[in-house]
Enzyme design. Structure first.
Site, short mmCIF file in Angstrom:
data_model
loop_
_atom_site.label_atom_id
_atom_site.label_comp_id
_atom_site.label_asym_id
_atom_site.label_seq_id
_atom_site.Cartn_x
_atom_site.Cartn_y
_atom_site.Cartn_z
N GLU A 234 0.77 -1.24 0.05
CA GLU A 234 -0.13 0.27 -0.02
C GLU A 234 0.80 1.10 -0.02
O GLU A 234 0.73 2.20 0.85
CB GLU A 234 -0.95 -0.03 1.30
CG GLU A 234 -1.92 -1.11 1.05
CD GLU A 234 -2.97 -1.22 2.16
OE1 GLU A 234 -3.00 -0.57 3.02
OE2 GLU A 234 -4.12 -2.07 1.99
N GLU A 337 -4.33 -8.84 -1.74
CA GLU A 337 -5.07 -8.57 -0.47
C GLU A 337 -6.49 -8.13 -0.24
O GLU A 337 -7.01 -7.30 -0.92
CB GLU A 337 -4.28 -7.45 0.67
CG GLU A 337 -4.51 -7.36 1.97
CD GLU A 337 -3.97 -6.28 2.86
OE1 GLU A 337 -2.69 -6.27 2.57
OE2 GLU A 337 -4.53 -5.46 3.32
#
Length: 486
Positions: A234, A337
C-alpha cells in the site's frame, strides 16, 4: 475431478499469458454427452456448504430462446493461466494457530490446504519484518546498520516460520510464497518512524534493496522458498501502523535503479517482482507509470492490487483491472489482499461477507487476474492480534481461550474457486443470459472444467449450463454460489 484430456498438455503450454485468446478445437459432441456435471452449492439459510447437491447430464438443446436462461460455456477460447489461490500467513495467523489445541491445528491445516476436502490453497503471502497484524513492531537489523551485518530473523522462528513450514507440508510439500514489506526501518525514513507513512531516504535505497535479498536468503535457508515479492505494501497510504509512501516516480526509480538490478546481480532474476500492491482506484495510473518505462518494466513480472478502494462509497472498481490487462496484456495481474474490515464477532455469521469474496474473485478473474490471495488466513476472537488495533474479519476465526473454530461464509465462497480451479488452469469463455447470474469458468490441465455461478439475489433462478448445442438444467438458489464440474 479427473477425466479424459480433451486437449494435449503440449498445446496448453503454448499459450503465453496475456496474449489474445487462441482458438482450440471444440469438445466432441459424443464426449460431451457422456460427461457428468457434478454440482457443488453453498447457499444462505440452508445447510449447504460446498455440498454436492446434484449430478447433471448434457442433452441436445440447440438454440435457446430468450425466455430460457442460460450460462454459456465456450472452451475453444482460452485466456490467462492460473498461478494459484491462497492467503496471507502473517504473525497474527501464526500466533493464533499455535495457541490452539493440536487437534484444531490439524483440522485447520486440512481445511486450508487439503485438495479434496479443504480449500486446496496453493499460494501464500507473507510480510518482511512487522506489519499491523503483528503483536509488536520489530526489525531484523540494528539501527543504522546499512551493511545489514546484524540481520537475523529470530523473531519469526517462534511462530511464523514454523507455521509457514507446516502450511507447506499440508499443501503437499510445495506452496508458492511471495513476500512484501510494510515499511523500511525508522532510521531509513524521512519521518524517522516505521509507522505513519514517511518516505525512504535516497541514501538508503541500496541498503533497502539489499534487505529484500537478505530476507529471501534467510527464509530459503529455513526451507521456505520465496517465489516472488512486491516492492511495498500500500505505497500511497499513510497508516497508523507500518507504512511508507512510494509515489509512482519513487517506485520507478527504486525498481529500475536498485531493486531490479540487485535481484539480477544476486542471481534472483527468476523471482517474480510485483509493483503497486494497493487498491484498484489508482491501479491503472501506477501500472502505466511503471510499465511505460522500459528500464523499469523489464524487471516487473506483475502488478499487485487490493480491494479497499470502496472507502469512498463508490464500490469496487473492477473495470480498472480490465483496463490494465487491456493496455499491458503481457504483464500479470495478482490480487494480493482483501478482507472485511471493522471486526465485530457477533457479525461473523453474516452472509454478505461471503458474497463480497465471491463477487470480487469472479470479477477479478474475468478481467485477467492470474492469482488471488486473501488477507490473514486465520485470526483470533478479537480479529487480531494486531498491535495497531486495526482488527479485521477473516474467513476463519478461532477463540484461543476455548479452542473453538468458526468458519464464515467467506471460507466456503473462496472454496468454490480454489478447490476446483488449479494452478495451470486457463480461463475459458463464459457468459450469462441473465444479469442476476454472474459466472466465470476455467479448464484445468487434466481437462476438467469448473464453472462458477454466483447469485446475489433473493430469487431462485433456474438456468441451463449450455455448451455446443447441449445443455444441463439446474437451479441457482437465493444468495448462493455454485461450482459445476465436468
Amino acid at each position: 475431478m479427473k477425466h479424459t484430456k480433451y486437449y494435449s498438455i503440449a498445446l496448453l503450454s503454448l499459450l503465453v499469458l496475456g496474449v489474445k485468446a487462441q482458438t482450440w478445437q471444440p469438445i466432441s459432441a459424443a464426449a460431451l454427452q457422456q460427461k457428468k456435471v457434478v454440482v457443488y452449492v453453498t447457499a444462505d439459510s440452508s445447510d449447504k456448504k460446498l455440498a454436492i447437491t446434484d449430478t447433471l447430464h448434457f442433452t441436445d438443446f440447440g438454440q435457446p430462446l430468450e425466455t430460457q436462461p442460460c450460462v454459456f460455456i465456450d472452451a475453444t477460447h482460452r485466456f490467462q493461466t492460473m498461478v494459484g489461490m491462497g492467503a496471507a500467513l502473517t504473525d497474527a495467523s501464526a500466533e493464533t494457530f499455535y495457541k490452539l489445541p493440536a487437534n484444531k491445528q490439524q483440522e485447520l491445516m486440512k481445511a486450508f490446504f487439503d485438495k479434496k476436502n479443504g480449500l486446496g490453497y496453493t499460494l501464500a503471502r507473507t510480510h518482511i519484518a512487522s506489519c499491523d497484524f503483528s503483536s509488536d513492531t520489530y526489525s531484523y537489523v540494528q539501527e543504522n546498520d546499512t551493511a545489514l551485518k546484524t540481520f537475523n530473523i529470530d523473531h519469526d522462528r517462534k511462530y511464523r516460520i514454523p507455521f509457514i513450514k507446516a502450511a507447506i507440508a499440508a499443501a503437499g510439500g510445495s506452496l508458492t510464497t511471495f513476500a512484501t514489506p510494510w515499511s523500511p526501518y525508522a532510521w531509513m525514513k524521512d519521518n524517522h518512524d516505521v509507522l505513519h507513512g514517511g518516505k525512504l531516504l535516497p541514501q538508503y535505497r541500496q541498503a533497502w534493496a539489499n534487505h529484500y535479498i537478505r530476507f529471501i536468503k534467510a527464509y530459503e535457508k529455513e526451507g521456505i522458498p520465496i517465489w516472488g515479492l512486491s516492492v511495498q505494501n500500500e505505497p500511497m497510504a499513510k497508516q497508523t501502523w507500518e507504512s511508507c509512501v512510494f509515489t509512482a516516480e519513487d517506485e520507478v526509480d527504486f525498481v529500475k535503479n536498485y531493486l531490479g538490478p540487485t535481484l539480477h546481480k544476486q542471481g534472483m532474476a527468476g523471482k517474480k517482482l510485483m509493483v503497486w500492491d494497493h487498491n484498484r482506484d489508482l491501479l491503472y495510473q501506477r501500472a502505466a507509470a511503471i510499465l511505460n518505462d522500459p528500464q523499469a518494466a523489464k524487471y516487473v513480472w506483475g502488478v499487485a492490487f487490493h480491494w479497499y478502494e470502496d472507502w469512498t462509497g463508490g464500490g469496487k472498481i473492477f473495470e480498472n483491472v480490465k483496463r490494465v490487462h487491456e493496455a499491458f496484456p503481457n504483464t500479470n495481474l495478482m490480487f494480493t489482499e482483501g478482507c472485511n474490515e471493522k471486526f465485530e464477532f457477533k457479525k461473523i455469521s453474516e452472509w454478505k461477507y461471503g458474497e463480497t469474496y465471491g463477487r470480487s474473485i469472479l470479477n477479478d478473474f474475468n478481467n485477467g487476474t492470474v492469482g488471488w490471495t486473501d488477507w490473514n488466513i486465520l485470526l483470533d476472537e478479537k480479529g487480531g492480534p494486531n498491535h495497531a488495533g486495526n482488527f479485521c474479519l477473516a474467513p476463519v476465526h478461532a477463540n484461543v481461550q476455548t479452542g473453538e473454530v468458526y468458519y464464515t461464509s467467506a471460507f466456503y465462497y473462496i472454496g468454490h474457486f480454489s478447490r476446483f480451479i488449479h494452478p495451470g488452469a486457463q480461463r475459458i469463455s463464459s457468459a450469462s443470459s441473465r444479469g442476476q447470474l454472474q459466472t466465470t469458468a476455467f479448464i484445468n490441465k487434466d481437462g476438467s472444467v469448473a464453472v462458477v455461478v454466483l447469485n446475489e439475489t433473493k430469487d431462485r433462478l433456474p438456468f441451463r449450463l449450455w455448451i455446443q448445442g447441449k445443455a444441463a438444467e439446474t437451479v441457482s438458489l437465493p444468495h448462493s454460489i455454485m461450482t459445476l464440474v465436468f
